[in-house]
Design a protein around this motif. Structure first.
Motif, PDB file in Angstrom:
ATOM      1  N   LYS A 126       0.840  -1.205   0.000  1.00 30.93           N
ATOM      2  CA  LYS A 126       0.000   0.000   0.000  1.00 30.93           C
ATOM      3  C   LYS A 126       0.870   1.249   0.000  1.00 30.93           C
ATOM      4  N   ILE A 129       0.360   0.386  -4.387  1.00 27.44           N
ATOM      5  CA  ILE A 129      -0.369  -0.744  -4.989  1.00 27.44           C
ATOM      6  C   ILE A 129      -1.708  -0.902  -4.257  1.00 27.44           C
ATOM      7  N   ASP A 130      -2.783  -1.044  -5.040  1.00 28.01           N
ATOM      8  CA  ASP A 130      -4.116  -1.214  -4.462  1.00 28.01           C
ATOM      9  C   ASP A 130      -4.213  -2.638  -3.918  1.00 28.01           C
ATOM     10  N   VAL A 131      -4.365  -2.769  -2.602  1.00 30.12           N
ATOM     11  CA  VAL A 131      -4.261  -4.101  -2.027  1.00 30.12           C
ATOM     12  C   VAL A 131      -5.327  -4.334  -0.955  1.00 30.12           C
ATOM     13  N   HIS A 132      -5.797  -5.586  -0.868  1.00 28.31           N
ATOM     14  CA  HIS A 132      -6.771  -5.977   0.160  1.00 28.31           C
ATOM     15  C   HIS A 132      -6.215  -7.154   0.935  1.00 28.31           C
ATOM     16  N   LYS A 135     -15.379  -7.957  -3.938  1.00 25.46           N
ATOM     17  CA  LYS A 135     -14.539  -7.103  -4.784  1.00 25.46           C
ATOM     18  C   LYS A 135     -13.714  -7.954  -5.741  1.00 25.46           C
ATOM     19  N   LYS A 182     -12.656  -5.929  -8.819  1.00 19.65           N
ATOM     20  CA  LYS A 182     -12.293  -4.628  -8.258  1.00 19.65           C
ATOM     21  C   LYS A 182     -11.198  -4.727  -7.207  1.00 19.65           C
ATOM     22  N   ALA A 183     -10.642  -5.901  -7.027  1.00 21.11           N
ATOM     23  CA  ALA A 183      -9.506  -6.045  -6.111  1.00 21.11           C
ATOM     24  C   ALA A 183      -8.367  -6.673  -6.900  1.00 21.11           C
ATOM     25  N   ASP A 184      -7.307  -5.918  -7.101  1.00 14.46           N
ATOM     26  CA  ASP A 184      -6.227  -6.410  -7.960  1.00 14.46           C
ATOM     27  C   ASP A 184      -5.283  -7.345  -7.226  1.00 14.46           C
TER      28      ASP A 184
END
Ligand code: ADP
Ligand code: MG
Length: 447
Positions: free
Chosen positions: A268, A272-275, A292, A297-299
């Protein structure tokens, strides 16, 4: 021959009603997979079945369709399907609903982390098929809301996980309480002889179905590789790999929840878009991350082994084993999150110099040699001061020990399960052990 689908057979050939065939068509399934073609007709006839087939080959529909065929709308709580995680309970229920859309049957997911009063109310509406996690199922049974006496078919998805130490007692209680005649169908991608033996205690002369002729445990469509890396370079390498590989969706598997959080924070911080996904998160949060992922929607998802089994998300193109697992069967399940339904995917394992043995164990179990890959643009960092000091201290201690003892007592590495070629009798038997590399030791580019 197609590795996944049985293109000579149609679902109509498998003894399924027209209502079900309609649901199957709505799902866009044309031909059954091999495990479906083998398992469904036998299960519809009422046989007990222990089924093994690789990840992403449609085991869910293989057990769901016979239940949907055999259970009637006027039979409350007649099918029970036990799964190891809440995420899987939700996903499997969705598949039951889609396949059974024209049957008039009602399904219900029963799992922890959801209000017990809400689920209790839904149970009063007399669903026909329950898909649940063992803890919550037992809880509902104790409250008198989920009787076992009407159950005609009981399924264990991920049977090896359901019968391992964490769930074994719960399963014994649930299946042991079903005194009436009932059918059992158990499936997984990995079933060891010990698990087979345990499973048989709950089955009546089960058919052993292994739907593959390949002698390997992982699907060929996963391109597997490992990178040798020092522990202190792993986070930077994860960042590098994500930026370099540009996956549609990537899952990064870590051993502990703390590592999951640390790796996610680092990614993050670097834009980087992270979950994250692990068991300490609230169920609502977990569900949102899953949704997502499904919506594209979650890369990047950094996950614990909570997400290692069963999760079926279409566009996962990369799996990173940030920590290579101690248990090689977990590796098989983790990388099985990609390359599903015959699609392609990549699996990259990070291996530190001490972990060569773990990689050997994976190769021996799967009977696949995992080649090394290098990222020439990735520059390893210097050994941190703290690590250098600790190493020098331990080196000095070893030298001292050697000098005081007349004979060195270096013990050969323990090979235990790795060399056990009887691991999958009657199933997928490794024919040759992959060649040892550097006595279980790997070199990173620093050494
Ligand atoms: P497994 O449990 O073996 O890992 P799943 O049951 O999760 O695999 O199925 C993987 C994916 O394949 C799911 O998206 C499922 O809907 C799809 N699928 C299953 N059977 C078929 C079929 N006969 N044709 C096309 N897709 C299928
Ligand atoms: Mg599955």
């Amino acid at each position: 021959m197609n590795e996944i689908f049985d293109s000579k057979t149609t679902f109509g050939d498998l003894g399924l009603s027209s209502d079900l065939c309609k649901g199957i068509r709505d799902c866009g399934f044309e031909h059954p997979t091999h495990i479906q073609a083998q398992l469904i007709p036998e299960a519809v006839k009422g046989h007990d079945i222990l089924g093994q087939s690789k990840t992403g080959t449609g085991k869910t529909a293989a057990f769901a369709l016979p239940i949907l065929e055999r259970v009637q709308p006027d039979q409350p709580i007649a099918g029970l399907c036990l799964v190891p995680t809440r995420e899987l309970a939700i996903q499997v229920t969705r598949e039951f609903n889609e396949l059974g859309a024209h049957t008039g049957l009602k399904m219900l997911a029963v799992y922890g982390g959801q209000k017990i009063t809400v689920q209790a109310k839904k149970l009063e509406a007399k669903p026909n098929i329950i898909i649940g996690t063992p803890g919550r199922v037992m809880d509902m049974n104790n409250r008198g809301l989920l009787p076992y006496k009407g159950i005609k078919i009981a399924v264990l998805d991920e049977v090896d996980r359901m019968l391992d130490i964490g769930f074994r007692e719960d399963i014994r209680k649930i299946l042991g309480s079903m005194k009436q005649k009932h059918q059992t169908v158990f499936v997984s991608a990995t079933i060891s002889p010990e698990i087979q033996k345990l499973a048989r205690q709950y089955m009546k002369s089960p058919l052993d179905l292994t739907a593959t002729d390949a002698k390997q445990l992982t699907v060929a469509q996963v391109e597997q590789m490992f990178v040798a890396v020092e522990p202190w370079d792993k986070r930077r390498l994860a960042r590098y790999v994500i930026k370099h590989e540009k996956p549609e969706v990537a899952i990064i598997f870590c051993r502990t929840k703390a590592t999951v959080d640390r790796v996610a924070q680092d990614l993050k911080r670097n834009g980087i878009d992270v979950h994250t996904l692990h068991a300490d998160m609230q169920q609502g949060q977990r569900n949102r991350v899953m949704q997502k992922m499904r919506d594209g929607k979650a890369d990047v998802v950094v996950a614990s082994d909570l997400a290692a089994r069963g999760i079926d998300v279409d566009n996962i193109t990369l799996v990173i084993n940030y920590d290579i697992p101690e248990d090689p069967e977990i590796y098989v399940h983790r990388i099985g999150r990609t390359a599903r339904r015959g699609r392609k995917g990549k699996a990259i394992a990070f291996v530190t110099p001490e972990q060569g043995e773990l990689l050997d164990k994976v190769e021996q179990l799967t009977n696949v040699e995992v080649p090394e890959t290098q990222f020439p643009d990735f520059k390893p960092g210097p050994e941190p001061e703290k690590v250098r000091k600790a190493r020098e201290q331990s080196d000095a201690a070893i030298t001292q020990q050697r000098e005081t003892k007349s004979r060195s007592k270096v013990v050969a590495p323990d090979k235990e399960s790795g060399s056990d070629t009887s691991k999958f009798p009657g199933g997928i038997v490794p024919v040759a052990a992959p060649k040892k590399r550097m006595g279980g030791r790997l070199r990173t580019r620093r050494s």
